[in-house]
Design a protein around this motif. Structure first.
Motif, short mmCIF file in Angstrom:
data_model
loop_
_atom_site.label_atom_id
_atom_site.label_comp_id
_atom_site.label_asym_id
_atom_site.label_seq_id
_atom_site.Cartn_x
_atom_site.Cartn_y
_atom_site.Cartn_z
N ILE A 42 1.02 -1.39 0.05
CA ILE A 42 0.04 0.01 0.03
C ILE A 42 0.76 1.24 -0.02
CG2 ILE A 42 -1.84 1.25 1.14
CD1 ILE A 42 -2.67 -1.61 2.46
N GLY A 43 0.47 2.02 -0.76
CA GLY A 43 1.42 3.44 -1.11
C GLY A 43 0.40 4.39 -1.57
N ILE A 44 1.59 5.37 -2.26
CA ILE A 44 1.00 6.74 -2.56
C ILE A 44 1.64 6.84 -4.24
CG2 ILE A 44 0.35 7.86 -0.56
CD1 ILE A 44 3.44 8.96 -0.57
N GLY A 45 1.10 8.02 -4.80
CA GLY A 45 1.81 8.35 -6.03
C GLY A 45 2.85 9.49 -5.59
N GLY A 46 4.19 9.21 -6.18
CA GLY A 46 5.25 10.11 -5.91
C GLY A 46 5.74 10.23 -4.53
N TRP A 47 6.59 11.07 -4.22
CA TRP A 47 6.91 11.51 -2.88
C TRP A 47 7.27 12.79 -2.71
CZ3 TRP A 47 9.76 8.29 -6.12
CH2 TRP A 47 11.33 8.61 -6.47
N ILE A 48 7.40 13.63 -3.72
CA ILE A 48 7.61 15.09 -3.59
C ILE A 48 6.21 15.95 -3.64
CG2 ILE A 48 8.77 17.09 -4.41
CD1 ILE A 48 10.77 15.17 -5.46
N ARG B 136 15.67 13.72 1.83
CA ARG B 136 15.56 12.64 2.60
C ARG B 136 13.95 12.10 2.40
NH1 ARG B 136 19.59 12.28 7.68
NH2 ARG B 136 19.34 10.14 6.96
N GLU B 137 13.23 12.79 1.58
CA GLU B 137 11.77 12.30 1.82
C GLU B 137 11.36 11.03 1.32
OE1 GLU B 137 9.65 16.96 1.25
OE2 GLU B 137 9.98 15.46 -0.45
N LEU B 138 12.24 10.55 0.30
CA LEU B 138 11.88 9.11 -0.08
C LEU B 138 12.25 8.12 0.77
CD1 LEU B 138 11.31 6.81 -2.36
CD2 LEU B 138 13.49 7.28 -3.51
N GLU B 139 13.43 8.48 1.66
CA GLU B 139 14.04 7.50 2.51
C GLU B 139 13.10 7.35 3.69
OE1 GLU B 139 18.06 7.85 5.59
OE2 GLU B 139 17.91 8.88 3.60
N TYR B 140 12.44 8.42 3.88
CA TYR B 140 11.48 8.42 5.06
C TYR B 140 10.11 7.67 4.58
CZ TYR B 140 8.22 10.48 8.48
OH TYR B 140 7.29 10.37 9.59
N ALA B 141 9.58 8.05 3.53
CA ALA B 141 8.26 7.39 2.97
C ALA B 141 8.59 6.10 2.84
CB ALA B 141 8.06 8.08 1.63
N SER B 142 9.49 5.67 2.33
CA SER B 142 9.70 4.25 2.05
C SER B 142 9.70 3.47 3.26
CB SER B 142 10.94 3.96 1.22
OG SER B 142 12.21 4.31 1.72
N ARG B 143 10.06 3.98 4.44
CA ARG B 143 9.88 3.32 5.81
C ARG B 143 8.60 3.24 6.45
NH1 ARG B 143 14.75 4.24 3.71
NH2 ARG B 143 16.57 2.86 4.24
N VAL B 144 7.73 3.83 6.01
CA VAL B 144 6.43 3.70 6.60
C VAL B 144 5.25 3.23 5.55
CG1 VAL B 144 6.91 5.57 8.43
CG2 VAL B 144 6.03 6.32 6.03
N LEU B 145 5.58 3.33 4.16
CA LEU B 145 4.83 2.65 3.30
C LEU B 145 5.46 1.38 2.55
CD1 LEU B 145 3.79 6.22 1.73
CD2 LEU B 145 2.51 4.87 3.29
N SER B 146 4.78 0.74 1.82
CA SER B 146 5.74 -0.63 1.26
C SER B 146 5.86 -0.40 -0.17
CB SER B 146 4.88 -1.87 1.57
OG SER B 146 3.21 -1.77 1.36
N THR B 147 5.21 0.72 -0.79
CA THR B 147 5.46 1.07 -2.57
C THR B 147 5.31 2.41 -2.61
OG1 THR B 147 4.68 0.15 -4.54
CG2 THR B 147 2.92 0.20 -2.83
#
Length: 300
Positions: free
Chosen positions: A33-39, A56-67
């Motif tokens: 479960i995730g989102i579209g983009g990270w910025i 570091r936003e991708l680094e952060y988002a990828s550790r609380v979402l799985s895709t």
């Protein structure tokens, strides 16, 4: 793989992890479960800690979402260096879905798309390695179904590239695709049909591949987690049913349910975009994954 710097989380946040929060067990399909983009600047505060630097936003988002679905590849081809950076900044078991370029999906005659497909796949996107998930080929609303041409396109989609298995999905936005002939073509080629949920586009529910791909577009700004709790419960039940192979409450276009467990990729896209990461986290929590981040007031 490059190790992330630590710490990137504020006190009270989900701790850093080297494994993305995939929800899976036993013989059931994996749930991502995730989102579209990270910025997105408006995510700073509701989702990203206010003092987290943008790089570091991708680094952060990828550790609380799985895709995460990468939308930028629809418009531009990323450099190999960018792709490698995305790979290195994300934890083990994290997966990216990737949009195929519009230079393919906006072609009037899809049977001629072979060279463009090959160009995209050889551009460096496979450097994501085992973090490369489904490729979503999104078609414009004006593209009507024509069986011979669309079948020719599906034949052009390779099952592998650079030693990686490829999984393809098609996102259609014209009502003419709501037919048995389209369902049979997708099933013949093992291609998933994207369910464009809670939107004005045709919502075609089919089981034509070994995975489901959903793009939910109905988040609302007046709901703290994008969707009302009962709607989140409903989506969680459907996702669980797809993964277990037990069937969901959504009717299938062709009525062909095979009872097989499927991997489920669910992206909260569009709608009230500022709420989308919170909706994704609420679904992960309902499905037994990592807890959601604490409220903005508790961020540093």
């Amino acid at each position: 793989m490059k190790k992330p710097d630590v710490p990137i989380f504020a006190p009270g946040h989900v701790p850093p992890s080297e494994t993305a929060p995939t929800v899976a067990s036993g013989d059931r399909g994996a749930i991502r479960i995730g989102i579209g983009g990270w910025i997105f600047p408006e995510w700073r505060g509701p989702f990203y800690p206010p003092k987290l630097v943008q790089r570091r936003e991708l680094e952060y988002a990828s550790r609380v979402l799985s895709t995460i679905e990468i939308n930028g590849t629809y418009y531009n081809t990323p450099s190999p260096a960018s792709v490698e950076k995305w790979h290195d900044e994300t934890p083990e078991h994290f997966v990216f879905a990737v949009k195929g370029p519009k230079t393919v999906s906006e072609m009037r005659t899809l049977a001629y798309a072979g060279a463009q497909i090959e160009r995209f796949l050889s551009s460096g996107i496979t450097r994501l390695g085992d973090k490369l998930g489904p490729i979503n080929w999104q078609f414009p609303p004006w593209h009507a179904f024509e069986a011979q041409d669309f079948g020719a396109f599906l034949k052009l989609l390779p099952s592998s590239a650079d030693g990686l298995r490829l999984r393809h999905a098609v996102e259609i936005r014209h009502a003419s695709f709501a037919c048995e002939a389209f369902a049979e073509l997708a099933r013949e080629h093992g291609v998933a049909v994207v369910l464009g949920a809670d939107s004005t586009y045709p919502q075609i529910h089919l089981q034509t591949a070994d995975f489901m791909y959903v793009r939910a577009m109905g988040t609302q700004i007046d709901e703290p987690t994008g969707y009302a709790p009962d709607k989140l419960d409903q989506w969680a039940g459907r996702i669980r049913a797809w993964a277990n192979g037990t069937g969901s409450d959504l009717p299938l276009l062709d009525g062909k349910a095979d009872g097989k467990p499927r991997d489920a990729f669910f992206y909260v896209i569009s709608g009230a975009k500022v709420r989308n990461p919170l909706a994704a986290q609420a679904l992960i929590e309902r499905l037994g994954g990592a807890p959601r981040l604490q409220e903005t007031a508790e961020l540093f």
